[in-house]
Enzyme design. Structure first.
Site, short mmCIF file in Angstrom:
data_model
loop_
_atom_site.label_atom_id
_atom_site.label_comp_id
_atom_site.label_asym_id
_atom_site.label_seq_id
_atom_site.Cartn_x
_atom_site.Cartn_y
_atom_site.Cartn_z
CE LYS A 173 -18.16 11.79 101.64
NZ LYS A 173 -19.24 11.43 100.70
CD GLU A 248 -25.23 22.43 111.90
OE1 GLU A 248 -26.31 22.07 112.41
OE2 GLU A 248 -24.77 23.57 112.00
CB CYS A 282 -31.65 17.92 109.62
SG CYS A 282 -31.45 19.58 109.01
CD GLU A 382 -32.86 12.56 111.27
OE1 GLU A 382 -31.82 11.90 111.28
OE2 GLU A 382 -32.89 13.77 111.04
P1 NAD Z 1 -25.01 10.26 106.50
O1 NAD Z 1 -24.56 10.59 107.86
O2 NAD Z 1 -25.13 8.84 106.11
O3 NAD Z 1 -24.03 10.91 105.41
C1 NAD Z 1 -23.70 12.28 105.45
C2 NAD Z 1 -22.35 12.45 104.78
O4 NAD Z 1 -21.37 11.81 105.60
C3 NAD Z 1 -22.24 11.79 103.41
O5 NAD Z 1 -21.43 12.59 102.57
C4 NAD Z 1 -21.55 10.48 103.73
O6 NAD Z 1 -20.85 9.94 102.63
C5 NAD Z 1 -20.61 10.91 104.83
N1 NAD Z 1 -20.17 9.82 105.70
C6 NAD Z 1 -20.85 8.71 106.07
N2 NAD Z 1 -20.08 7.95 106.89
C7 NAD Z 1 -18.90 8.59 107.03
C8 NAD Z 1 -17.70 8.32 107.75
N3 NAD Z 1 -17.56 7.22 108.48
N4 NAD Z 1 -16.70 9.21 107.68
C9 NAD Z 1 -16.83 10.34 106.96
N5 NAD Z 1 -17.92 10.64 106.25
C10 NAD Z 1 -18.96 9.79 106.29
O7 NAD Z 1 -26.33 11.06 106.32
P2 NAD Z 1 -27.28 11.08 105.07
O8 NAD Z 1 -28.04 9.81 105.06
O9 NAD Z 1 -26.51 11.48 103.84
O10 NAD Z 1 -28.19 12.32 105.45
C11 NAD Z 1 -29.20 12.21 106.36
C12 NAD Z 1 -28.77 12.63 107.74
O11 NAD Z 1 -28.21 13.94 107.72
C13 NAD Z 1 -29.94 12.70 108.66
O12 NAD Z 1 -29.65 12.13 109.90
C14 NAD Z 1 -30.17 14.19 108.82
O13 NAD Z 1 -30.80 14.57 109.99
C15 NAD Z 1 -28.82 14.73 108.74
N6 NAD Z 1 -28.88 16.13 108.36
C16 NAD Z 1 -28.63 17.07 109.33
C17 NAD Z 1 -28.73 18.41 109.02
C18 NAD Z 1 -28.42 19.46 110.05
O14 NAD Z 1 -28.22 20.60 109.65
N7 NAD Z 1 -28.37 19.17 111.31
C19 NAD Z 1 -29.11 18.80 107.75
C20 NAD Z 1 -29.38 17.81 106.81
C21 NAD Z 1 -29.25 16.47 107.13
#
Ligand code: NAD
Length: 479
Positions: A173, A248, A282, A382
């Site tokens: 997804k 992650e 991230c 963040e």
């Molecule tokens: P997000 O958490 O809003 O979304 C990430 C993914 O999760 C998306 O596909 C989203 O649709 C899905 N999602 C959201 N709510 C959900 C739920 N309740 N159930 C299942 N899936 C759900 O994050 P974002 O805004 O897309 O990305 C930014 C975040 O990702 C930042 O906090 C960043 O640090 C983190 N990130 C971490 C890493 C790492 O390797 N640690 C790498 C890249 C980004």
């Protein structure tokens, strides 16, 4: 352009008939309308993935799987230009980053895990008594892979390649902001010879398609890259089915500069640490911790470089900073900049949308604060944008407290010529990755994961199989 769900080897509309727009953040124009997967589409994908696991994919040996996975890497490179353009259009990252980093690194992940597929082994274990005991390393099963929008193809590939190598079937997804390269990946899997149902791609929103994957009893595990709040929600949603999770999550990584460092190199990489991919990283080095005695001299070097780094059309090969991914992310960054000013930090550079920004996109200037209080919001939360919080330290104790003083533990960097100091500190810092005299290095072979609220589990390298496979113990009575 491909815009549909990919389920069981077929391009499908959502059962609800719904679509959602994906937007080019450099122009704010709609690129395409994408089929919006819901719970019932996730259910179809889970059934297809289960059938493939019990069918041709589950019966295929590792060497055959490896050939297909390798071919996925080759197909990515064969379509590199197209994928780089799609990624830049959908996410806003510069074409230089997409084509030099995101696409080739994604292909590397398939090459690495093609090799790894045939190296997954069990053990024979000596035990008390007349028994012959061994372990089998088996696939986890049907896995849900949920990825964010900042490195759409790359982060999907980190998970998909390892999942396939271990023999799992997948429902991917992508983030709703950036679905295009994940949909292209479905086609690439098909071109490479994946049987139907092995890699299903269901674009949609987190609260609907994402949550449905996490709650589905037919899904054996979910790997998420996303925000910490999302990770917490996944833990709650996964509890009913006691689902294995790999998280992650976010970061607030310290980039530490000692007085004895190569200051030119440290200044150059301080910028790369925070402004690479517009700060939507991230592991962004979003807290610059500088030894007080060199602070004035050092920050001048950083400011001078930042001023030259103005946002530009991300499709221009000379552009160094593209637009933020979405209007929501732009608002989020503005909110944090306003908070930084309210909380008394000093704005040294940027802090606004550039006046000369190309088009009407979500551009934001590279922004640097200093005189930031360690407990203030911009030092703790963040931001996920091009905003750097600078702090100073006088001695080692103060530094360690600062470095470890957030809820996150994803990465850190140390700049010094003193080897002992560097290694000592690398051990003391609570983070999953520590760079010494470098920043933002990644490799398909190198494990990557978070400490503390940056998540648990490790991906990349052979360590990823802790999540993507499970160990079965077999006892044979020899008496
Ligand atoms: P997000 O958490 O809003 O979304 C990430 C993914 O999760 C998306 O596909 C989203 O649709 C899905 N999602 C959201 N709510 C959900 C739920 N309740 N159930 C299942 N899936 C759900 O994050 P974002 O805004 O897309 O990305 C930014 C975040 O990702 C930042 O906090 C960043 O640090 C983190 N990130 C971490 C890493 C790492 O390797 N640690 C790498 C890249 C980004």
């Amino acid at each position: 352009m491909l815009t549909k769900l990919f389920i069981n080897g077929n391009w499908e509309d959502a059962l609800s008939g719904k679509t959602f727009p994906t937007i080019n953040p450099a122009t704010t124009e709609v690129i395409a309308h994408i089929a919006e997967g819901g719970a019932e589409d996730v259910d179809r994908a889970v059934q297809a993935a289960r059938a493939a696991l019990d069918g041709p994919w589950g019966k295929m040996n590792a060497a055959e799987r490896a050939k297909i996975i390798w071919k996925m890497g080759e197909r990515i490179m064969a379509r590199a230009d197209e994928l780089a353009k799609l990624e830049t259009m959908d996410n806003g990252k510069t074409i230089t980053e997409s084509s030099r980093i995101d696409v080739p690194y994604s292909a590397d992940l398939y090459f690495y895990y093609a090799g790894a597929a045939t190296k997954l082994e069990g053990h024979t274990i000596p035990v008390n008594g007349p028994y012959f005991c061994y372990t089998l390393r088996e696939p986890l099963g049907v896995v849900g892979l949920i990825v964010p929008w900042n490195f759409p193809l790359l982060l999907a590939s980190r998970k998909v390649a390892a999942a396939l190598a271990a023999g799992n079937t997948v429902i991917l997804k992508p983030a709703a902001q950036t679905p295009l390269t994940a949909i292209a990946l479905a086609e690439i899997g098909m071109e490479a010879g994946l049987p139907p149902g092995v890699l299903n791609v269901v674009p949609g929103h987190g609260a609907t398609a994402g949550a449905a994957l996490v709650k589905h009893p037919g899904v054996d595990g979910v790997a998420l890259t996303g925000g910490t709040a999302t990770g917490q929600q996944l833990m709650r949603d996964a509890s009913n089915t006691v689902k294995k999770l790999h998280l992650e999550l976010g970061g607030k990584s310290p980039n530490i500069v000692f007085a004895d460092a190569d200051l030119e190199a440290a200044a150059k990489m301080a910028l790369m640490g925070i402004f690479y991919n517009k700060g939507e990283v991230c592991t962004a080095g979003s807290r610059l911790l500088v030894e007080k005695s060199i602070y004035d001299n050092f920050i001048e070097k950083v400011i001078e470089r930042a001023k030259k780094m103005q946002p530009g059309d991300p499709m221009d090969p000379k552009a160094r900073l593209g637009p933020l991914v979405s209007a929501a992310q732009l608002e989020n960054v503005k909110k944090y900049v306003a908070l930084g000013e309210q909380e008394g930090a000093r704005l040294l550079v940027g802090g606004r949308q550039p006046e000369a920004a190309p088009g009407k996109g979500y551009f934001f200037q590279p922004t640097i604060f200093d005189q930031v209080q360690p407990n203030s919001t911009i030092a703790q939360e963040e931001i996920f944008g091009p905003v750097l919080a600078t702090l100073t330290f006088q001695d080692g104790d103060e530094l360690l407290k600062l470095a470890n003083g957030t809820m996150y533990g994803l990465a850190a960097a140390i700049w010094t010529k003193d080897i002992k100091k560097a290694h000592r500190l690398a051990k003391e810092i609570k983070a999953g990755t520590v760079w010494i005299n470098t920043y933002n290095n990644y490799d398909a072979a190198m494990p990557y994961g978070g400490y503390k609220m940056s998540g648990f589990g490790v991906e990349s390298g052979m360590a990823a199989f802790e999540f993507y496979s499970q160990s079965k113990s077999v006892w044979v009575d020899l008496s």
